[in-house]
Scaffold this active site. Structure first.
Site, PDB file in Angstrom:
ATOM      1  N   LYS A 176       4.275 -48.272  20.507  1.00 48.81           N
ATOM      2  CA  LYS A 176       4.260 -48.929  19.108  1.00 48.81           C
ATOM      3  C   LYS A 176       5.297 -50.126  19.113  1.00 48.81           C
ATOM      4  O   LYS A 176       4.939 -50.944  18.363  1.00 48.81           O
ATOM      5  CB  LYS A 176       4.696 -47.794  18.040  1.00 48.81           C
ATOM      6  CG  LYS A 176       3.783 -46.589  17.828  1.00 48.81           C
ATOM      7  CD  LYS A 176       2.222 -46.984  17.406  1.00 48.81           C
ATOM      8  CE  LYS A 176       1.404 -45.725  16.947  1.00 48.81           C
ATOM      9  NZ  LYS A 176       0.161 -46.304  16.801  1.00 48.81           N
TER      10      LYS A 176
ATOM     11  N   TYR B 165       8.377 -38.484  20.358  1.00 47.19           N
ATOM     12  CA  TYR B 165       7.505 -39.542  20.119  1.00 47.19           C
ATOM     13  C   TYR B 165       7.529 -40.386  21.569  1.00 47.19           C
ATOM     14  O   TYR B 165       6.442 -41.090  21.651  1.00 47.19           O
ATOM     15  CB  TYR B 165       7.870 -40.333  18.970  1.00 47.19           C
ATOM     16  CG  TYR B 165       6.625 -41.091  18.599  1.00 47.19           C
ATOM     17  CD1 TYR B 165       5.549 -40.295  17.868  1.00 47.19           C
ATOM     18  CD2 TYR B 165       6.579 -42.570  18.300  1.00 47.19           C
ATOM     19  CE1 TYR B 165       4.436 -41.053  17.551  1.00 47.19           C
ATOM     20  CE2 TYR B 165       5.545 -43.283  17.546  1.00 47.19           C
ATOM     21  CZ  TYR B 165       4.552 -42.560  17.179  1.00 47.19           C
ATOM     22  OH  TYR B 165       3.277 -43.002  16.854  1.00 47.19           O
TER      23      TYR B 165
HETATM   24  P1  NAP Z   1      -6.964 -39.623  15.030  1.00 42.79           P
HETATM   25  O1  NAP Z   1      -7.647 -39.464  13.943  1.00 42.79           O
HETATM   26  O2  NAP Z   1      -6.707 -38.644  16.327  1.00 42.79           O
HETATM   27  O3  NAP Z   1      -7.419 -41.236  15.492  1.00 42.79           O
HETATM   28  C1  NAP Z   1      -6.931 -41.754  16.803  1.00 42.79           C
HETATM   29  C2  NAP Z   1      -8.070 -42.303  17.216  1.00 42.79           C
HETATM   30  O4  NAP Z   1      -7.863 -43.155  18.698  1.00 42.79           O
HETATM   31  C3  NAP Z   1      -9.501 -41.438  17.657  1.00 42.79           C
HETATM   32  O5  NAP Z   1     -10.393 -41.777  16.978  1.00 42.79           O
HETATM   33  C4  NAP Z   1      -9.290 -41.275  19.179  1.00 42.79           C
HETATM   34  O6  NAP Z   1     -10.628 -41.188  19.539  1.00 42.79           O
HETATM   35  C5  NAP Z   1      -9.041 -43.151  19.286  1.00 42.79           C
HETATM   36  N1  NAP Z   1      -8.867 -43.168  20.553  1.00 42.79           N
HETATM   37  C6  NAP Z   1      -8.044 -42.676  21.493  1.00 42.79           C
HETATM   38  N2  NAP Z   1      -8.238 -43.237  22.822  1.00 42.79           N
HETATM   39  C7  NAP Z   1      -9.178 -44.161  22.565  1.00 42.79           C
HETATM   40  C8  NAP Z   1      -9.839 -45.309  23.690  1.00 42.79           C
HETATM   41  N3  NAP Z   1      -9.810 -45.286  24.783  1.00 42.79           N
HETATM   42  N4  NAP Z   1     -10.767 -46.063  22.954  1.00 42.79           N
HETATM   43  C9  NAP Z   1     -11.126 -45.952  21.617  1.00 42.79           C
HETATM   44  N5  NAP Z   1     -10.878 -45.002  20.726  1.00 42.79           N
HETATM   45  C10 NAP Z   1      -9.677 -44.224  21.356  1.00 42.79           C
HETATM   46  O7  NAP Z   1      -5.324 -39.883  14.502  1.00 42.79           O
HETATM   47  P2  NAP Z   1      -4.687 -40.625  13.451  1.00 42.79           P
HETATM   48  O8  NAP Z   1      -3.313 -40.043  12.949  1.00 42.79           O
HETATM   49  O9  NAP Z   1      -5.745 -41.336  12.442  1.00 42.79           O
HETATM   50  O10 NAP Z   1      -4.236 -42.163  14.416  1.00 42.79           O
HETATM   51  C11 NAP Z   1      -4.781 -43.417  14.046  1.00 42.79           C
HETATM   52  C12 NAP Z   1      -3.606 -44.438  14.364  1.00 42.79           C
HETATM   53  O11 NAP Z   1      -2.661 -44.168  13.117  1.00 42.79           O
HETATM   54  C13 NAP Z   1      -2.788 -44.348  15.598  1.00 42.79           C
HETATM   55  O12 NAP Z   1      -2.728 -45.776  16.028  1.00 42.79           O
HETATM   56  C14 NAP Z   1      -1.748 -43.599  15.252  1.00 42.79           C
HETATM   57  O13 NAP Z   1      -0.706 -43.685  16.300  1.00 42.79           O
HETATM   58  C15 NAP Z   1      -1.418 -44.119  13.990  1.00 42.79           C
HETATM   59  N6  NAP Z   1      -0.290 -43.341  13.032  1.00 42.79           N
HETATM   60  C16 NAP Z   1      -0.482 -42.136  12.889  1.00 42.79           C
HETATM   61  C17 NAP Z   1       0.405 -41.305  11.931  1.00 42.79           C
HETATM   62  C18 NAP Z   1       0.302 -39.695  11.626  1.00 42.79           C
HETATM   63  O14 NAP Z   1       0.982 -39.220  11.393  1.00 42.79           O
HETATM   64  N7  NAP Z   1      -1.119 -39.511  11.967  1.00 42.79           N
HETATM   65  C19 NAP Z   1       1.558 -42.144  11.602  1.00 42.79           C
HETATM   66  C20 NAP Z   1       1.731 -43.372  12.060  1.00 42.79           C
HETATM   67  C21 NAP Z   1       0.697 -44.138  12.891  1.00 42.79           C
HETATM   68  P3  NAP Z   1     -10.708 -39.562  20.202  1.00 42.79           P
HETATM   69  O15 NAP Z   1     -10.379 -38.481  19.171  1.00 42.79           O
HETATM   70  O16 NAP Z   1     -12.094 -39.482  20.726  1.00 42.79           O
HETATM   71  O17 NAP Z   1      -9.820 -39.596  21.489  1.00 42.79           O
END
Ligand code: NAP
Length: 255
Positions: A162, A155
């Site tokens: 984070k 990570y």
């Molecule tokens: P996700 O669907 O890939 O979402 C991440 C989003 O961030 C995507 O829409 C991505 O757009 C966007 N992003 C990246 N760079 C950006 C920028 N410069 N400007 C605007 N948007 C941008 O994955 P997710 O898992 O749902 O992630 C959402 C949040 O949850 C994140 O903060 C992640 O760290 C957190 N989280 C996820 C998990 C897990 O296991 N999935 C667990 C805990 C926390 P693009 O696709 O166009 O790059």
């Protein structure tokens, strides 16, 4: 049952596809009667997010790359056209793939800065942009992970981002509290999304949850989304500056 977000308008950043946590949150907010404003990052996502947003009757679907000042200016203008804002969901993060596979020690200055900028600073810049539109108070919600406070293999730079994000939640809650704007993070357990797939070893994490977590299972996007509904609704009116774990209890376990 009454809709928990009836009459509220929510801006949701981070819908990339139907697996995105932001999409699960958008679905839950729609179910609870919120008016939705959605952003996507670039042309690559325009069609997909357009279709997903239309199915949820989103009032606006527009581009916002949080690293571009001009996009933040447009964000403010677009949101203002829809009147008062009640909730901001910041569900975005980014790190270079090589920084999520090699030892943390090898992180470059550029990779470190990029992860901090997109994943942590953007909470500050977007909250500052929309706070003046939260004229009757509001709720700012971001997404974090256990890697903020524990070492989670691979990570790496995202864990440090984070940690910064969770500190931003606390400082923003202090700045915005007098305006009755609450700021909280949901620390979600691992969920298979595009971003999570970039972390080497995600499958192992998902496999270990049902053996280690108190609830003996993985958490679901719907559980994360329902917690976001709580935080955005009046039920969460006394909660700010917090990190709420939605991870089937995994974070309490030691050996
Ligand atoms: P996700 O669907 O890939 O979402 C991440 C989003 O961030 C995507 O829409 C991505 O757009 C966007 N992003 C990246 N760079 C950006 C920028 N410069 N400007 C605007 N948007 C941008 O994955 P997710 O898992 O749902 O992630 C959402 C949040 O949850 C994140 O903060 C992640 O760290 C957190 N989280 C996820 C998990 C897990 O296991 N999935 C667990 C805990 C926390 P693009 O696709 O166009 O790059």
């Amino acid at each position: 049952m009454p809709e928990l977000l009836a009459g509220k308008t929510a801006l949701i950043l981070g819908v990339a596809n139907k697996w995105s946590l932001a999409y699960a949150i958008a679905q839950a907010f729609h179910r609870e009667g919120a008016k939705l404003l959605l952003t996507y990052q670039g042309d690559r996502q325009k069609e997909t997010v357009g279709e997903l947003g239309s199915a949820l009757n989103a009032a606006a679907i527009f581009e916002c790359d949080v690293t571009r000042e001009e996009d933040l200016t447009r964000l403010a203008e677009t949101v203002r056209q829809h009147g008062r804002l009640d909730a901001l969901v910041h569900s975005i993060a980014f790190a270079n793939r090589e920084d999520l596979t090699r030892p943390f020690l090898e992180t470059s200055r550029e990779g470190f800065t990029l992860a901090q900028d997109v994943s942590a600073y953007s909470l500050v810049s977007t909250a500052r942009t929309v706070a003046p539109l939260m004229t009757e108070g509001g709720s700012v919600i971001t997404l974090s992970y256990l890697g903020a406070t524990r070492v989670v293999t691979n990570y790496n730079v995202m864990g440090v981002a984070k940690a910064a994000l969770e500190a931003c939640v606390r400082y923003l809650s202090s700045d915005l509290g007098p305006s009755n704007i609450r700021v909280n993070a949901i620390s979600a357990g691992p969920v298979k999304t595009a971003s999570a797939r970039a972390v080497a070893g995600l499958s192992k994490m998902l496999e270990s949850m049902p053996t280690r977590a108190p609830l003996r299972r993985n958490c679901t996007p719907e559980e994360v989304a329902d917690t976001a509904v709580f935080l955005a609704s009046d039920l969460g009116r006394g909660v700010t500056g917090n990190v709420l774990f939605v991870d089937a209890g995994y974070q309490v376990m030691g050996f």
